[in-house]
Scaffold this motif. Structure first.
Motif, PDB file in Angstrom:
ATOM      1  N   ASP A 170       1.015  -1.289  -0.275  1.00 30.75           N
ATOM      2  CA  ASP A 170       0.087   0.159  -0.212  1.00 30.75           C
ATOM      3  C   ASP A 170       0.806   1.553  -0.232  1.00 30.75           C
ATOM      4  O   ASP A 170       0.265   2.298  -0.351  1.00 30.75           O
ATOM      5  CB  ASP A 170      -0.763  -0.217   1.438  1.00 30.75           C
ATOM      6  N   ARG A 171       1.697   1.115   0.936  1.00 30.68           N
ATOM      7  CA  ARG A 171       2.896   2.240   0.909  1.00 30.68           C
ATOM      8  C   ARG A 171       3.759   2.690  -0.184  1.00 30.68           C
ATOM      9  O   ARG A 171       3.404   3.884  -0.891  1.00 30.68           O
ATOM     10  CB  ARG A 171       4.030   1.943   1.869  1.00 30.68           C
ATOM     11  N   ALA A 172       3.576   1.766  -0.369  1.00 34.59           N
ATOM     12  CA  ALA A 172       4.903   1.419  -3.036  1.00 34.59           C
ATOM     13  C   ALA A 172       4.023   2.498  -3.025  1.00 34.59           C
ATOM     14  O   ALA A 172       4.253   2.754  -4.523  1.00 34.59           O
ATOM     15  CB  ALA A 172       5.437  -0.022  -2.990  1.00 34.59           C
ATOM     16  N   THR A 173       2.694   1.901  -3.646  1.00 35.42           N
ATOM     17  CA  THR A 173       1.737   2.137  -4.983  1.00 35.42           C
ATOM     18  C   THR A 173       0.907   3.512  -3.975  1.00 35.42           C
ATOM     19  O   THR A 173       1.550   4.132  -5.364  1.00 35.42           O
ATOM     20  CB  THR A 173      -0.284   1.778  -4.524  1.00 35.42           C
ATOM     21  N   VAL A 174       1.259   4.069  -3.315  1.00 29.99           N
ATOM     22  CA  VAL A 174       1.080   5.598  -2.933  1.00 29.99           C
ATOM     23  C   VAL A 174       2.220   6.487  -3.871  1.00 29.99           C
ATOM     24  O   VAL A 174       1.898   6.908  -4.261  1.00 29.99           O
ATOM     25  CB  VAL A 174       0.710   5.727  -1.363  1.00 29.99           C
ATOM     26  N   LEU A 175       3.289   6.160  -3.137  1.00 29.54           N
ATOM     27  CA  LEU A 175       4.642   6.729  -3.821  1.00 29.54           C
ATOM     28  C   LEU A 175       5.043   6.395  -5.073  1.00 29.54           C
ATOM     29  O   LEU A 175       4.953   7.567  -5.646  1.00 29.54           O
ATOM     30  CB  LEU A 175       5.499   5.669  -3.119  1.00 29.54           C
ATOM     31  N   PHE A 176       4.051   5.549  -6.076  1.00 26.62           N
ATOM     32  CA  PHE A 176       4.331   5.068  -7.478  1.00 26.62           C
ATOM     33  C   PHE A 176       3.067   6.181  -7.488  1.00 26.62           C
ATOM     34  O   PHE A 176       4.343   6.873  -9.243  1.00 26.62           O
ATOM     35  CB  PHE A 176       3.798   4.173  -7.138  1.00 26.62           C
ATOM     36  N   ILE A 177       2.633   6.756  -7.682  1.00 28.25           N
ATOM     37  CA  ILE A 177       0.889   7.414  -8.024  1.00 28.25           C
ATOM     38  C   ILE A 177       2.184   8.459  -7.803  1.00 28.25           C
ATOM     39  O   ILE A 177       1.882   9.564  -8.875  1.00 28.25           O
ATOM     40  CB  ILE A 177      -0.460   6.870  -7.243  1.00 28.25           C
ATOM     41  N   GLU A 178       2.700   9.427  -6.925  1.00 29.42           N
ATOM     42  CA  GLU A 178       2.733  10.254  -6.381  1.00 29.42           C
ATOM     43  C   GLU A 178       4.304  10.483  -7.052  1.00 29.42           C
ATOM     44  O   GLU A 178       3.964  11.730  -7.620  1.00 29.42           O
ATOM     45  CB  GLU A 178       2.860  10.576  -5.066  1.00 29.42           C
TER      46      GLU A 178
ATOM     47  N   LEU B 215       6.036  -5.192  -5.994  1.00 26.99           N
ATOM     48  CA  LEU B 215       5.335  -3.582  -4.943  1.00 26.99           C
ATOM     49  C   LEU B 215       3.929  -3.248  -5.959  1.00 26.99           C
ATOM     50  O   LEU B 215       3.077  -3.173  -5.472  1.00 26.99           O
ATOM     51  CB  LEU B 215       6.528  -3.066  -5.008  1.00 26.99           C
ATOM     52  N   ALA B 216       4.206  -3.523  -7.766  1.00 27.34           N
ATOM     53  CA  ALA B 216       3.213  -2.535  -8.598  1.00 27.34           C
ATOM     54  C   ALA B 216       2.181  -3.688  -8.690  1.00 27.34           C
ATOM     55  O   ALA B 216       0.636  -3.015  -8.439  1.00 27.34           O
ATOM     56  CB  ALA B 216       3.790  -2.437  -9.583  1.00 27.34           C
ATOM     57  N   PHE B 217       2.722  -4.903  -8.997  1.00 28.15           N
ATOM     58  CA  PHE B 217       1.353  -5.874  -9.528  1.00 28.15           C
ATOM     59  C   PHE B 217       1.853  -7.127  -8.491  1.00 28.15           C
ATOM     60  O   PHE B 217       1.960  -8.267  -7.871  1.00 28.15           O
ATOM     61  CB  PHE B 217       2.142  -6.359 -10.309  1.00 28.15           C
ATOM     62  N   ASP B 218       0.796  -6.532  -6.873  1.00 25.78           N
ATOM     63  CA  ASP B 218       1.093  -7.700  -5.837  1.00 25.78           C
ATOM     64  C   ASP B 218      -0.369  -8.914  -5.913  1.00 25.78           C
ATOM     65  O   ASP B 218      -0.483  -9.469  -5.017  1.00 25.78           O
ATOM     66  CB  ASP B 218       0.979  -6.300  -4.622  1.00 25.78           C
ATOM     67  N   HIS B 219      -0.639  -8.250  -6.790  1.00 22.21           N
ATOM     68  CA  HIS B 219      -1.987  -9.530  -7.605  1.00 22.21           C
ATOM     69  C   HIS B 219      -1.414 -10.416  -8.624  1.00 22.21           C
ATOM     70  O   HIS B 219      -2.709 -11.173  -9.403  1.00 22.21           O
ATOM     71  CB  HIS B 219      -3.322  -9.176  -7.364  1.00 22.21           C
ATOM     72  N   GLN B 220      -0.437 -10.477  -8.913  1.00 17.26           N
ATOM     73  CA  GLN B 220       0.329 -11.118 -10.066  1.00 17.26           C
ATOM     74  C   GLN B 220      -0.165 -12.547 -10.049  1.00 17.26           C
ATOM     75  O   GLN B 220      -0.466 -12.902 -11.419  1.00 17.26           O
ATOM     76  CB  GLN B 220       1.734 -11.093 -10.708  1.00 17.26           C
TER      77      GLN B 220
END
Length: 224
Positions: free
Chosen positions: A35-43, A75-80
């Motif tokens: 979750d924290r990684a996704t926020v940072l990736f988006i920002e 981290l981006a595709f954590d449901h791969q």
């Protein structure tokens, strides 16, 4: 004897509960990091975000991040794994008498109705994050390829032929190709600013037409 019996029971309960608690803690930590990684990736963008920044945001060590996610793309595709195995699982679980095409069409339409993120309904920000990253778009193509290979193996198993036989590989290419086109369509509509309900309405009709194109070749293929 009563005390010994109670103590033994308590020890057994603790022994059983402890691994369960540890696994729950691991799942929580993994989700927190993701979750924290996704926020940072988006920002900040995927390429510009570092593992150190993700570790700081999740308040864990860098090693903890890489233990849970060996590659940054994970981290981006954590449901791969769910994505890669979905088509093969659908074929394996098809109803008696149901063909592979019918099962995959039914399952995809259900995913559209549910606006399932794994089917592509990931929202504008997440979809833009992928589209803006050459690394993630390449990774996504690789996941589509893996999904097609898994599907080919499932079709070979379902029809009792070898995994390298031409028929299941061709059928998987056709069926996987339709899913790939429809996934890309969901992404394109998302980036165009359409809402998930709007996209679902469009995709229902388009998916029906797309799968219908395969009917002449695959309508009777691989019945359960």
């Amino acid at each position: 004897m009563g005390i010994e019996s109670t103590t033994a029971t308590g020890s057994t309960t603790q022994a059983v509960a402890a691994p369960g608690l540890r696994e729950a803690k691991k799942r929580e930590t993994r989700q927190l990091i993701s979750d924290r990684a996704t926020v940072l990736f988006i920002e900040q963008g995927f390429e510009r975000t570092t593992i150190a920044e993700i570790a700081d945001a999740a308040r864990v060590a860098k090693k903890t991040v890489t233990n849970y996610f060996p590659y940054k793309e994970d981290l981006a595709f954590d449901h791969q794994e769910e994505f890669v195995g979905a088509l093969a699982r659908t074929v394996a679980a098809r109803a008696p008498g149901e063909t592979a095409l019918a099962a995959l069409r039914r399952t995809f339409l259900a995913a559209v109705a549910a606006q399932d993120p794994v089917a592509g309904f990931a929202g504008f920000e997440f979809t833009r994050m992928i589209a803006d990253s050459a690394t993630l778009t390449t990774c996504l193509r690789g996941l589509h390829d893996q999904r097609e290979h898994r599907l080919a193996a499932a079709l070979a198993d379902a029809t009792g032929v070898s995994a390298d036989a031409i028929t299941p590989r061709t059928a998987a290419a056709l069926l996987g190709g339709v899913h790939r086109v429809l996934f890309d369509r969901i992404m394109a509509l998302t980036l165009a600013g359409r809402t998930n309900p709007e996209i679902a309405a469009v995709l229902h009709d388009e998916a029906e037409r797309a799968f219908a194109l395969l009917a002449p070749a695959l309508d009777a293929y691989a019945p359960a």
